[in-house]
Structures are given as structure tokens and as C-alpha cells.
Design an enzyme around this catalytic site. Structure first.
Site, PDB file in Angstrom:
ATOM      1  N   ARG A 313       0.838  -1.205   0.000  1.00  0.00           N
ATOM      2  CA  ARG A 313       0.000   0.000   0.000  1.00  0.00           C
ATOM      3  C   ARG A 313       0.868   1.248   0.000  1.00  0.00           C
ATOM      4  O   ARG A 313       0.598   2.214  -0.737  1.00  0.00           O
ATOM      5  CB  ARG A 313      -0.930  -0.031   1.214  1.00  0.00           C
ATOM      6  CG  ARG A 313      -1.735   1.246   1.454  1.00  0.00           C
ATOM      7  CD  ARG A 313      -2.707   1.009   2.603  1.00  0.00           C
ATOM      8  NE  ARG A 313      -3.067   2.223   3.302  1.00  0.00           N
ATOM      9  CZ  ARG A 313      -4.061   3.034   2.939  1.00  0.00           C
ATOM     10  NH1 ARG A 313      -4.761   2.774   1.853  1.00  0.00           N
ATOM     11  NH2 ARG A 313      -4.340   4.102   3.642  1.00  0.00           N
ATOM     12  N   HIS A 336      -7.617   7.997   3.791  1.00  0.00           N
ATOM     13  CA  HIS A 336      -7.156   8.643   5.011  1.00  0.00           C
ATOM     14  C   HIS A 336      -8.092   9.785   5.367  1.00  0.00           C
ATOM     15  O   HIS A 336      -8.684  10.408   4.498  1.00  0.00           O
ATOM     16  CB  HIS A 336      -5.744   9.187   4.811  1.00  0.00           C
ATOM     17  CG  HIS A 336      -4.684   8.164   5.033  1.00  0.00           C
ATOM     18  ND1 HIS A 336      -3.346   8.445   4.953  1.00  0.00           N
ATOM     19  CD2 HIS A 336      -4.764   6.849   5.323  1.00  0.00           C
ATOM     20  CE1 HIS A 336      -2.642   7.350   5.181  1.00  0.00           C
ATOM     21  NE2 HIS A 336      -3.480   6.378   5.425  1.00  0.00           N
ATOM     22  N   TYR A 345     -12.515  15.702   1.279  1.00  0.00           N
ATOM     23  CA  TYR A 345     -12.741  14.407   0.660  1.00  0.00           C
ATOM     24  C   TYR A 345     -14.115  14.345  -0.006  1.00  0.00           C
ATOM     25  O   TYR A 345     -14.293  13.695  -1.026  1.00  0.00           O
ATOM     26  CB  TYR A 345     -12.647  13.285   1.702  1.00  0.00           C
ATOM     27  CG  TYR A 345     -11.276  13.134   2.317  1.00  0.00           C
ATOM     28  CD1 TYR A 345     -10.131  13.447   1.604  1.00  0.00           C
ATOM     29  CD2 TYR A 345     -11.126  12.687   3.620  1.00  0.00           C
ATOM     30  CE1 TYR A 345      -8.876  13.313   2.171  1.00  0.00           C
ATOM     31  CE2 TYR A 345      -9.874  12.545   4.193  1.00  0.00           C
ATOM     32  CZ  TYR A 345      -8.759  12.867   3.451  1.00  0.00           C
ATOM     33  OH  TYR A 345      -7.506  12.728   4.002  1.00  0.00           O
TER      34      TYR A 345
END
Length: 381
Positions: A313, A336, A345
Site C-alpha cells: 500500500r 485517510h 474528501y
């Protein structure tokens, strides 16, 4: 004999030191927590106590006479909303690093010096700085609550930077090494390796993926859940750690064929079927995966000794960062979250995620083309 004053009393002890006593607002007659070298010092202390009472800031000193061990254990039990793995970690840190030294210390007696000595002892014993930082953060958080509860006046955890983790930089693999590793692991784990690297998925997210989470042509996948393995071995499927963890990720075109092949070869047609399982169809525990694929041998054979699964990752995130994507775009793809970034986001465009996937795909194709060209040139020679 005790000398008279407007508030409280002072008497000289046989030792030559002075004791101060005063009546609290609750009617209880209390001594100072320590004696004084002079009558003037005792008088000043009583004056300060009287001022606290007049201002309404006096605190009952008996409230802080609670053992840290029992207070911290109860504090952990009362943390609502924590994920099971986080609760397990808190209890382990408490039992392993805090209880042995500080269990019987009263909250009111814990000083900055005691905290400094406790932390220094852990480091001297060889406890990793990362674990010490985690234990310190736990202690600080619990004592912050003790301040809020008015059990203590101020948090004694005041060491600057003590709660920061400075973990060593994890290694990254090249695109060629990721594909070499995917070729080496057992076939049923090939797609697991590729998605971990090029879709930036965590192990728990991969283990919780179901057929319905991938679209028909494997262009995207949606992370809706994660597999949590508790310290007692119990497995639970639950939501991602944060809202940002629930996301749709575009799969790079260069690995879509591998993902479709995996679905055809290893996944039941039922839309609820897990995408990744053990050879007998069982849920893919992390420990079982490590054993089943002989992970250590595989990474060593790929020229990546000591490489962890999570480093795939990290590798994918590093490769994605080279595409020119913004930090918000990268963090949205990675799942995240932070308080500050959560709103960003929500507005991340799908087109940017597709751009990241396309750029990753180009890197993969270029790397494979260079490998093929090099192989062809060797044959000509």
C-alpha cells in the site's frame, strides 16, 4: 501551640517544621499536603487556599486520591465508539507499560517528574520509541479527562514531542518488483498483491471485499467494510475506521485483466461471496495468509527481504504521488481522514481518481515494456 490567624491554623511540630490546617467549604478540617520549613511559608500557603475559596476555584484535594490503575482501566472501558482493535491496543498498552510502574500512584500524586522518570525507564529498558509514544499518549489522554473531571488541577504529562511517533521509513518496491512478487505468490493471492499496491487498499479492506463491491468490468471497486481480527482471535466485519475509508477506487486498466481472471478462477458467483479467501474458502486471516503464501520466502525471492504486506500500500501511494495528484486527491484514494481534511474528501472529483489510475497504468505498462525489451535484447545476443 497553634498560632491564631484570620483563616486556618499553624503549629510548630517537634521536628521544627510547621503544619498548616484549614476548614474546607464542606466543613472538613484539612491539613496541608506537606509541612513547611518556616511559619511564613505556611502562612503564604493558607493565604493562597483562602484566595481560592473566595474566587470559587478551590478544589477538594481528596477527589484526586484515586489510583491511576483503576482510573485508567475504567477510562478505557467507558470510551464509547472506539473500534475493537483500538480497545485491545489500549488495554495492552495499559497492562504492558503503565500498570507495572504507575498502577498504585494516586492521581493527585503524579507529578511531571514521575511521568518523565516513567518514560525514561521504558526507553532505558529497550521499549521501542513508537510503543513509548503510544503509551504516553494514552496516559496523557486519560489524565486530560481527570482534569475535566476536576480530579486534578493540571495534566502532569508535559513532555514536548513525547507523544509523536517517529517510525522508520518503510521500503517501497518498484513496479517490476510488485509484479515479480505477484508472480511468485500462489495464484489465488496474485490479485491481492496487485490491488494492495495499485489500488492502495489495506489488508482488512481486501479481506472484506465481496464480489458485489467490484463493477462488472472491474473498472472500480467500492470499499464498504473491513475485516477486524481481535487479540483473542475473533473476526468481525465492520465499517472502515473513518467515513473517508468508505470510498470507490478506480482500478488501473493494466491490472483489470488480472482481477477479472481472479474472479473467474477463485470467486463464487454469489454477489456476497468474499473476493479473497483461503484455499478452503475460509475468511482470510492475516496470520493464515502469511503462512499459506510463505510470505517471507516470496518477498526474499523478489529481492525485498523484510518487506511487509502493508508496504505494498505504501508503494502504491508513493507511485500515485508521482502522477502529480494533489494531497487531497491522494488521501481520498487512500481512505485517510482527519478533522481538517474530511470536508475536502467529500468534494474530490471522480475524474481525478480516474486520472491517478490511468497514470499508474501507464507506469505499469512502461515498466513491463522495458522488461520485455531487455529480455528481447538478451535473446538476440
Amino acid at each position: 501551640m497553634a498560632s491564631k490567624r484570620r483563616f486556618g491554623r499553624i503549629r510548630k511540630l517537634p521536628s521544627g517544621r510547621y503544619q498548616a490546617r484549614y476548614p474546607g467549604p464542606d466543613g472538613i478540617d484539612r491539613p496541608a499536603p506537606h509541612t513547611f520549613a518556616s511559619k511564613t511559608d505556611a502562612d503564604r500557603w493558607l493565604t493562597a487556599i483562602e484566595a481560592d475559596m473566595i474566587r470559587g476555584t478551590w478544589r477538594n484535594p481528596d477527589l484526586g486520591r484515586v489510583a491511576l490503575g483503576s482510573y485508567l482501566a475504567e477510562w478505557i472501558d467507558h470510551r464509547s465508539g472506539l473500534r475493537p482493535r483500538t480497545l485491545d491496543l489500549y488495554r495492552w498498552l495499559h497492562r504492558k507499560y503503565i500498570e507495572p510502574t504507575l498502577r498504585d500512584r494516586l492521581l493527585s500524586d503524579i507529578t511531571p517528574g514521575i511521568v518523565r522518570a516513567w518514560r525514561a525507564d521504558l526507553l532505558t529498558q529497550g521499549v521501542s520509541p513508537t510503543m513509548v509514544a503510544k503509551a504516553y499518549r494514552l496516559l496523557r489522554a486519560a489524565l486530560n479527562t481527570a482534569v475535566d473531571d476536576e480530579l486534578i488541577r493540571r495534566n502532569p504529562c508535559r513532555i514536548k514531542g513525547a507523544g509523536l511517533e517517529r517510525a522508520a521509513e518503510r521500503p517501497t518496491a518498484t513496479v517490476a518488483q510488485v509484479f515479480q512478487l505477484a508472480d511468485i505468490v500462489p495464484g489465488r493471492f496474485r490479485a491481492l498483491v496487485l490491488l494492495a499496491a495499485f489500488a492502495s487498499l489495506r489488508y482488512g479492506e481486501l479481506a472484506a471485499l465481496r464480489r458485489r463491491d467490484l463493477d462488472f468490468r472491474c473498472r472500480t471497486l467500492t470499499v464498504r467494510a473491513t475485516l477486524v481480527e481481535r487479540s483473542d482471535g475473533n473476526l468481525t466485519f465492520g465499517p472502515p475506521k473513518t467515513d473517508a475509508g468508505i470510498r470507490t477506487v478506480t482500478i488501473p486498466d493494466a491490472i483489470r485483466r488480472d482481477i477479472r481472471a481472479h474472479l473467474d478462477d477463485f470467486v463464487d458467483e454469489d454477489q456476497d461471496a468474499l473476493v479473497f479467501t483461503g484455499a478452503k474458502g475460509a475468511v482470510l486471516r492475516r496470520s493464515n495468509f502469511q503462512t499459506a503464501c510463505k510470505w517471507r520466502d516470496c518477498v526474499a525471492a523478489a529481492g525485498l527481504p523484510g518487506f511487509h504486506f502493508h508496504d505494498l500500500r505504501h508503494t502504491g501511494n508513493t507511485l500515485a504521488s508521482r502522477t502529480g495528484a494533489s494531497l487531497a486527491d491522494l488521501m481520498a484514494r487512500m481512505g485517510h481522514a482527519s478533522t481538517r481534511a474530511a470536508m475536502i474528501y467529500q468534494h474530490t472529483a471522480r475524474e481525478r481518481d480516474e486520472h491517478i489510475a490511468d497514470a499508474l497504468s501507464s507506469q505499469i505498462k512502461q515498466s513491463r515494456q522495458r522488461a520485455r525489451n531487455g529480455h528481447g535484447q538478451r535473446k538476440k545476443r
